[in-house]
Scaffold this motif. Sequence first.
Motif, PDB file in Angstrom:
ATOM      1  N   SER A  47      41.370  16.732 -15.566  1.00  0.00           N
ATOM      2  CA  SER A  47      41.589  15.398 -15.000  1.00  0.00           C
ATOM      3  C   SER A  47      40.673  15.114 -13.812  1.00  0.00           C
ATOM      4  CB  SER A  47      43.060  15.233 -14.591  1.00  0.00           C
ATOM      5  OG  SER A  47      43.414  16.233 -13.646  1.00  0.00           O
ATOM      6  N   ALA A  48      40.439  16.093 -12.958  1.00  0.00           N
ATOM      7  CA  ALA A  48      39.590  15.850 -11.786  1.00  0.00           C
ATOM      8  C   ALA A  48      38.163  15.557 -12.221  1.00  0.00           C
ATOM      9  CB  ALA A  48      39.633  17.061 -10.856  1.00  0.00           C
ATOM     10  N   GLU A  49      37.676  16.345 -13.162  1.00  0.00           N
ATOM     11  CA  GLU A  49      36.306  16.126 -13.641  1.00  0.00           C
ATOM     12  C   GLU A  49      36.194  14.792 -14.371  1.00  0.00           C
ATOM     13  OE1 GLU A  49      32.871  18.150 -16.491  1.00  0.00           O
ATOM     14  OE2 GLU A  49      34.926  18.929 -16.523  1.00  0.00           O
ATOM     15  N   VAL A  50      37.213  14.447 -15.175  1.00  0.00           N
ATOM     16  CA  VAL A  50      37.176  13.172 -15.894  1.00  0.00           C
ATOM     17  C   VAL A  50      37.120  12.010 -14.920  1.00  0.00           C
ATOM     18  CG1 VAL A  50      38.503  11.621 -17.388  1.00  0.00           C
ATOM     19  CG2 VAL A  50      38.295  14.038 -17.970  1.00  0.00           C
ATOM     20  N   GLY A  51      37.907  12.076 -13.859  1.00  0.00           N
ATOM     21  CA  GLY A  51      37.871  11.019 -12.859  1.00  0.00           C
ATOM     22  C   GLY A  51      36.499  10.877 -12.232  1.00  0.00           C
ATOM     23  N   GLU A  52      35.866  12.014 -11.918  1.00  0.00           N
ATOM     24  CA  GLU A  52      34.524  11.974 -11.329  1.00  0.00           C
ATOM     25  C   GLU A  52      33.506  11.381 -12.304  1.00  0.00           C
ATOM     26  OE1 GLU A  52      31.036  15.047  -9.799  1.00  0.00           O
ATOM     27  OE2 GLU A  52      33.051  15.804 -10.246  1.00  0.00           O
ATOM     28  N   LEU A  53      33.602  11.778 -13.593  1.00  0.00           N
ATOM     29  CA  LEU A  53      32.657  11.274 -14.593  1.00  0.00           C
ATOM     30  C   LEU A  53      32.824   9.770 -14.796  1.00  0.00           C
ATOM     31  CD1 LEU A  53      32.888  14.171 -17.231  1.00  0.00           C
ATOM     32  CD2 LEU A  53      30.962  13.667 -15.707  1.00  0.00           C
ATOM     33  N   LEU A  54      34.063   9.307 -14.834  1.00  0.00           N
ATOM     34  CA  LEU A  54      34.288   7.872 -15.002  1.00  0.00           C
ATOM     35  C   LEU A  54      33.782   7.092 -13.792  1.00  0.00           C
ATOM     36  CD1 LEU A  54      37.839   7.882 -16.656  1.00  0.00           C
ATOM     37  CD2 LEU A  54      35.646   7.356 -17.735  1.00  0.00           C
ATOM     38  N   ASP A  55      33.931   7.664 -12.603  1.00  0.00           N
ATOM     39  CA  ASP A  55      33.406   6.995 -11.405  1.00  0.00           C
ATOM     40  C   ASP A  55      31.879   6.899 -11.455  1.00  0.00           C
ATOM     41  OD1 ASP A  55      35.803   6.414 -10.184  1.00  0.00           O
ATOM     42  OD2 ASP A  55      35.913   8.344  -9.151  1.00  0.00           O
ATOM     43  N   ARG A  56      31.233   7.937 -11.983  1.00  0.00           N
ATOM     44  CA  ARG A  56      29.768   7.914 -12.082  1.00  0.00           C
ATOM     45  C   ARG A  56      29.278   6.873 -13.087  1.00  0.00           C
ATOM     46  NH1 ARG A  56      28.044  13.916 -13.330  1.00  0.00           N
ATOM     47  NH2 ARG A  56      26.066  12.823 -13.795  1.00  0.00           N
ATOM     48  N   SER A  57      30.150   6.497 -13.996  1.00  0.00           N
ATOM     49  CA  SER A  57      29.758   5.500 -15.004  1.00  0.00           C
ATOM     50  C   SER A  57      30.489   4.184 -14.819  1.00  0.00           C
ATOM     51  CB  SER A  57      30.022   6.059 -16.410  1.00  0.00           C
ATOM     52  OG  SER A  57      31.385   6.441 -16.558  1.00  0.00           O
ATOM     53  N   ARG A  58      30.944   3.899 -13.601  1.00  0.00           N
ATOM     54  CA  ARG A  58      31.738   2.695 -13.364  1.00  0.00           C
ATOM     55  C   ARG A  58      30.950   1.420 -13.640  1.00  0.00           C
ATOM     56  NH1 ARG A  58      34.633   1.659  -9.371  1.00  0.00           N
ATOM     57  NH2 ARG A  58      35.181   3.800  -8.750  1.00  0.00           N
ATOM     58  N   HIS A  59      29.614   1.491 -13.612  1.00  0.00           N
ATOM     59  CA  HIS A  59      28.818   0.297 -13.886  1.00  0.00           C
ATOM     60  C   HIS A  59      28.962  -0.171 -15.337  1.00  0.00           C
ATOM     61  CE1 HIS A  59      26.291   3.702 -15.086  1.00  0.00           C
ATOM     62  NE2 HIS A  59      25.635   2.862 -15.895  1.00  0.00           N
ATOM     63  N   LEU A  60      29.541   0.677 -16.188  1.00  0.00           N
ATOM     64  CA  LEU A  60      29.724   0.303 -17.587  1.00  0.00           C
ATOM     65  C   LEU A  60      31.044  -0.411 -17.830  1.00  0.00           C
ATOM     66  CD1 LEU A  60      28.527   3.648 -19.262  1.00  0.00           C
ATOM     67  CD2 LEU A  60      27.224   1.522 -19.033  1.00  0.00           C
ATOM     68  N   PHE A  61      31.918  -0.452 -16.823  1.00  0.00           N
ATOM     69  CA  PHE A  61      33.253  -1.013 -16.992  1.00  0.00           C
ATOM     70  C   PHE A  61      33.510  -2.100 -15.946  1.00  0.00           C
ATOM     71  CE2 PHE A  61      33.445   3.459 -18.262  1.00  0.00           C
ATOM     72  CZ  PHE A  61      34.030   3.400 -19.518  1.00  0.00           C
ATOM     73  N   SER A  62      34.393  -2.984 -16.298  1.00  0.00           N
ATOM     74  CA  SER A  62      34.963  -3.844 -15.267  1.00  0.00           C
ATOM     75  C   SER A  62      35.966  -3.014 -14.467  1.00  0.00           C
ATOM     76  CB  SER A  62      35.664  -5.050 -15.902  1.00  0.00           C
ATOM     77  OG  SER A  62      36.800  -4.620 -16.641  1.00  0.00           O
ATOM     78  N   ASP A  63      36.352  -3.500 -13.291  1.00  0.00           N
ATOM     79  CA  ASP A  63      37.323  -2.756 -12.478  1.00  0.00           C
ATOM     80  C   ASP A  63      38.630  -2.546 -13.234  1.00  0.00           C
ATOM     81  OD1 ASP A  63      35.485  -2.641 -10.455  1.00  0.00           O
ATOM     82  OD2 ASP A  63      36.311  -4.368  -9.359  1.00  0.00           O
TER      83      ASP A  63
END
Length: 473
Positions: A443-459
């Motif tokens: 879960s911690a790594e997934v959260g970090e990875l999703l944050d690194r790709s936040r430009h692909l998602f809306s908030d």
Amino acid sequence: MRDDTMDGTTPTVRLAGGAPLRSTLDVADPDEWLALDAEVREAAWYDLRFQPGWEHLAPLPVDLNQADESRLALALCHRDGRIRQEAVCQSTRYPGLLPLIVIRCADWVGPVRESARHLLCELLDAGCAVDLAPLILRVGRRDRGAFGVDVLEKVLRRTSRERLAVLFAAPERAVRRFAYRLAVDSRSLRPHELARAAAQDEDTVVQDLCATAALAALCDEEAYDDVLPLLLAAGNPRTRSAGVTALRRAGRSEPAEPFLGDRSALVRACARYVVRQAGNDPAAWYRERCTASDDLELPPGAVIGLAECGERADAGLLWALLPHPAAGVRARAVAGLRALDCADMERLRPLLDDPAAGVVRETAVALLPSAHELPADWLLERTSSERQRHIRLAAFRLLDAQGGVVALRAAVGLLGDPDVRLRSWAGQYVQRWHPPTDVRRYSAEVGELLDRSRHLFSDHALRLRKREAGVDG
């Protein structure tokens, strides 16, 4: 359509102001006539009617007896059917407007359509038919457009062979198809001319049409000598396959053997048919070629051909070809092992590092069914920017098939890849990624990875994805 960039006016407006037709349109281009017809009817009617000279085309019936060629051209495209019909009647004074008469032959208003058709039958001669063939065939695809094609066919059937030959070199494939069909129906081309057309034309319809007609026209042994060499030497596989198949009819099975190793599967299949009909075994020919593994001249088609007609016992010959110096042979050997259902994951894995893109591509396809058995970290290492593009692409393809957090890790790492295709694919993967059942371990790594790709998602989408993965925030 030409446009005057200096004053910003469209060709329609300039024609309304009396500009000469030939300096405003490329009269040899069918697209220009079709665009003019659409623009006059549909584009900026309200603004155009206030332009200088547009009063001649007010949406009311007008007397066009004194109209010049440019304004008459616009009248032929007018929204009002009464004006179009009157313009058709006045167009006999201007032969240069015949392309618009062709368009009006498919008009949705009956009287306009009938007037235009009557005029087309009067004016269309052999020279005009050749020039207008692209436009007539284009309009022929419309509702009520078949009449013009019928008239074109009748005129061209009476024209000379030399005039018709101009259409054989037309850039539009529909025109070439039409011309060759006429030539085949009228038998105006000799077999060797049809064979040459089949070998040289890039359109598959023309290739099939001419190759079939050339072979159907053969009536004696000597004629084969003029036709078969042209078909067998063709660059396109459809024509070569027709020539190979014709070898059986000609009683010449031996020249079909070299085509057993052709690069085209279609040609190889036809060659096997001819060889079998002569009582020989294609598999034996393939085995003989593949046994000489040190032969640098071994055609890759012979390798995959063995898999196409051989048995699983032949896999040993294919395994022996994996170190072959020719990349094409290695790639076809991998493809052959897959076709024989003999792909072994551990023995094929090293080929993912092959310097040849074709070998790596075939290896990835062969390993896809067992992608979940491949070490994820080993694949992840091959997505680094230090690896060649084709290796990164194949490794990510296999990780995509695996799924899970490691695949997400690879996709996020590839968001900065120098290759645009890989970047795009990685971004799409991140957007459609869903967490596996054991995601809480990561879960911690997934959260970090999703944050690194936040430009692909809306908030909002990012919060939902994190919540689905059991990640706070």
